[in-house]
Design an enzyme around this catalytic site. Structure first.
Site: not given
Ligand code: KDG
Ligand code: MG
Length: 404
Positions: A214, A147, A341, A159, A238, A404, A212, A285, A264
């Site tokens: 995010h 990644r 991951e 991020y 992602e 975020w 990612d 995820r 996630e």
């Molecule tokens: O606690 C938040 C994280 O686990 C997250 O920001 C991590 O996006 C993430 C990832 O893909 O690992």
């Molecule tokens: Mg993520």
């Protein structure tokens, strides 16, 4: 086999982890991870004050009934706090069942479907050059899937950007308030394709490349992004946009063939339903710690398989090594596995959680110890008490609160 004890530990060997230990009258103990980054104490209280007392005296083998009892029996269903607590109980009970059977958990699930679990690592840097250096390092370590994130000119941080050269990415900051970060979608959209171009130009197409977003873009921005990076053949993009309104992903899908991963932050099969049924994503995820343990994840994966959606479980180091250990058993078994991951853990964390897993040439294996193959050093954990830390929040340049 009766449950005679259930204890909750919150420890911070560099990061806060919530650990559940279930004790049985046959002396077999099981471990579960209940970590919810930034909300650890809420889950610990949900377990200590509500679920653990109700576990005492129950048959440790009745995993499904216990899951249903806590899911349906609370009347208040789902939600990250409730589901992290249920997940930890489920994980600990599968650990116990597998130990009682004298088998590694993956054998109990149906046996290995592959010889190893492909994992993806995190490559980061404050600049594109630092990211290239970090990519080379991870390539040499043998990772087959990487990644890539890096700093963006004009933004102080973003991020996935490490705080210093050679440091692993750590989003949370210690203290009682989240840090505020400024986000610019325009700068991100202009710069990130250059990062992928530089990586593919330097290293070719040998590794799977992941990224990612995010939850930062709107659907049409994500569509534009996905289309613009098609030449770099990402394994996935992602969390292109927040997933509360799952129909939003249709717009992205209509414009790009860049594969999509999300989930996630999901905590039940219901959060994934439309995305999977309408084939709006390629990878799901969800994780063991937040989506109902082995019992919840097995249902999600089987449902996803009907639509050729594969698993790509969340595995940041803010989920404890207990989750990682259990995830590797799940991944070794699950027929529609995609990737796992693996962000890695510090020495200090691994001392608190001695583990059995192995890493070789980009693939991991959970080991052959009965159960999930992880221990918890309580004495050492007691030396690292809970230390408040929070994930940041993002604002646009005009001050508007963003995702975020
Ligand atoms: O606690 C938040 C994280 O686990 C997250 O920001 C991590 O996006 C993430 C990832 O893909 O690992
Ligand atoms: Mg993520």
């Amino acid at each position: 086999m009766k449950i005679i004890g259930a204890d909750v530990f919150v420890t911070c060997p560099g990061r806060n982890f919530v650990t559940l230990k279930i004790i049985t009258d046959e002396g077999i103990i099981g471990l579960g991870d209940a970590t919810l980054n930034g909300r650890e104490l809420a889950v610990a209280s949900y377990l200590r004050d509500h679920l653990c007392p109700q576990l005492i005296g129950r048959d440790a083998h009745a995993i499904e009934d216990i899951w249903q009892f806590f899911y349906k029996g609370a009347y208040w269903r789902r939600g990250p706090v409730t589901m992290s607590a249920i997940s930890a109980i489920d994980m600990a009970l599968w650990d116990i069942k597998a130990k009682a059977a004298g088998m590694p958990l993956y054998q109990l699930l149906g046996g290995a479907s592959r010889s190893g679990v492909m994992v993806y690592c995190h490559c980061t840097g404050r600049t594109l050059d630092e990211a290239i250096e970090d990519y080379a390092k991870h390539q040499q370590m043998g990772f087959k899937a990487i990644r890539v994130q890096c700093g963006i000119p004009g933004m102080e941080t973003t991020y996935g950007m490490s705080k210093g050269k050679g440091l692993a990415y750590e989003p949370a900051t210690k203290g009682n308030w989240p840090q505020e970060q400024i986000w610019s979608t325009e700068r991100y959209l202009d710069y990130t394709p250059k990062l992928f171009a530089a990586i593919r130009d330097k290293f070719g197409f040998n590794e799977h490349l992941l990224h990612d977003m995010h939850h930062r873009l709107t659907p049409i921005e994500a569509a534009r992004f996905g289309k613009s990076v098609e030449p770099y053949r990402l394994f996935w993009m992602e969390d292109p946009t927040p997933a509360e309104n799952q129909a939003c992903f249709r717009l992205i899908r209509e414009h790009t063939v860049t594969p999509i991963a999300t989930g996630e932050v999901f905590n039940s099969i219901w959060d994934c339903k439309q995305l999977i049924e309408e084939q709006l994503i390629d990878y799901i995820r969800t994780t063991l710690t937040h989506a109902g343990g082995i019992t919840g994840m097995r249902r999600i994966a089987d449902f996803a398989a009907l639509y050729q959606v594969r698993t790509g479980s969340h595995g940041p180091s803010d989920l404890s090594p207990i989750c990682m250990a259990a995830a590797l058993h799940f991944d070794l078994w699950v027929p529609n596995f995609g990737v796992q991951e693996y962000m890695g853990y510090s020495e200090q964390m691994l001392e608190v959680f001695p583990h059995q897993w192995q890493f070789e040439d980009g693939y991991m294996h959970p080991g052959e110890a009965p159960g999930i193959g992880i221990e918890f050093n309580e004495q050492l954990a007691a030396k690292y008490p809970y230390d408040p830390a929070y994930l940041p929040v993002a604002r646009l340049e005009d001050g508007t609160l963003w995702n975020w």
